[in-house]
Design an enzyme around this catalytic site. Structure first.
Site, PDB file in Angstrom:
ATOM      1  N   PHE A  93       0.778  -1.180   0.104  1.00 44.56           N
ATOM      2  CA  PHE A  93       0.024  -0.006   0.159  1.00 44.56           C
ATOM      3  C   PHE A  93       1.070   1.184  -0.058  1.00 44.56           C
ATOM      4  CE2 PHE A  93      -2.437   3.165   2.342  1.00 44.56           C
ATOM      5  CZ  PHE A  93      -3.712   3.186   1.515  1.00 44.56           C
ATOM      6  N   ASN A 192      -3.341   1.366  10.400  1.00 45.30           N
ATOM      7  CA  ASN A 192      -4.151   1.780   9.427  1.00 45.30           C
ATOM      8  C   ASN A 192      -4.593   0.642   8.692  1.00 45.30           C
ATOM      9  OD1 ASN A 192      -5.203   3.303   7.003  1.00 45.30           O
ATOM     10  ND2 ASN A 192      -3.328   3.540   6.306  1.00 45.30           N
ATOM     11  N   PRO A 193      -5.709   0.040   9.172  1.00 44.58           N
ATOM     12  CA  PRO A 193      -6.268  -1.283   8.676  1.00 44.58           C
ATOM     13  C   PRO A 193      -7.024  -1.058   7.324  1.00 44.58           C
ATOM     14  CG  PRO A 193      -7.542  -0.521  10.404  1.00 44.58           C
ATOM     15  CD  PRO A 193      -6.526   0.666  10.297  1.00 44.58           C
TER      16      PRO A 193
END
Length: 284
Positions: A93, A192-193
């Site tokens: 990500f 920060n899932p």
């Protein structure tokens, strides 16, 4: 070829492709090819500098890939995050500017811990952005970064090596059952899932087509991994410890309700610089 003409062409192509920041992206791609900073590119334009055929070809190729909405960070291999420059690419990500606020909330909580060496964990660290920010900006802290994706962990490890924070430890594990040896000892847990509901499709092609799905989608309501983070953080934190969660702009109320139901105290949501709900904190 004149550098200004090359930049003008790049901006025109990116504008036609509706890339959100065509001027900045064009300058950054040229800077990457030339091996200079963006500011140096701007200075060379003013002085009428030129580029050779090989450089021109390399820039045009990258511009076409950016016009196809391949992330800028994948093209340059770098993403800025606070004071850090992180290596990123397919499988991890890409850290976003809004996550810098989440890191700041965790840093503030660490700095408020009296005496000794405060301890923190970043659950689902990805590129290592938040964990490395904590480790470098609070050098007296002990930080653990947890990641369970083999593809992302390659980038986590590379960035940890590049930054060289001796107070950071990497752990390859699922966040749901990670770090049992630290139960009840941590001061801060941050995450920060993935929080996008399965039925919601991200608008930006850079996200939809290139960010790993495991880092985006959090079940039917987007909160499956948040529930796991809440349970793990409750186990890891000492009484009075702080949980910091990033989430979507419409999820603040639902996450506060979830945390209240799990027994957390003082759940509060913080807005980002654009005035959107971005992070929720709570006390163990």
């Amino acid at each position: 070829m004149n550098l200004r003409a090359l930049l003008d062409h790049a901006v025109a192509v990116l504008t036609t492709a509706r890339v959100p920041s065509p001027e900045a992206d064009a300058e950054l791609l040229v800077a990457h090819v030339l091996g200079v900073s963006r500011g140096q590119v701007q200075a060379q334009v003013v002085t009428g500098a030129s580029v050779d055929a090989e450089q021109r070809h390399a820039v045009l190729e990258l511009v076409e890939r950016r016009a196809a909405r391949e992330p800028l960070q994948h093209l340059t291999g770098r993403a800025a995050f606070r004071s850090l420059e992180l290596a990123v690419g397919p499988g991890v990500f890409v850290p976003r500017p809004e996550t810098e606020l989440v890191a700041q909330l965790a840093i503030d909580a660490l700095l408020a811990v009296p005496g000794g060496s405060p301890r923190a964990a970043d659950l689902g660290t990805g590129s290592g952005a938040i964990a490395l920010a904590l480790a470098t900006e609070v050098p007296h802290a002990e930080v653990v970064a947890v990641e369970n994706s083999p593809r992302a962990y390659v980038w986590t490890r590379e960035n940890a090596t590049r930054v060289g924070a001796s107070n950071l430890r990497l752990v390859f594990a699922d966040l749901a059952d990670a770090l049992p040896e630290l139960d009840g000892t941590l001061d801060v847990v941050v995450s920060n899932p993935p929080y996008i509901p399965l039925g919601a499709i991200p608008r930006d092609p850079e996200v939809r087509l290139h960010d790993p799905e495991a880092a985006l989608y959090g079940g039917a309501d987007g909160l499956d991994v948040v529930r796991a983070v809440s349970a793990t953080a409750w186990r890891l934190l000492r009484p009075g410890g702080t949980l910091v969660l990033e989430h979507g702009e419409l999820q603040g109320a639902d996450i506060r309700a979830l945390l209240d139901a799990d027994g957390w105290r003082a759940a509060a949501t913080t807005r980002d610089l654009l005035g959107r709900d971005r992070a929720t904190t709570a006390l163990r």
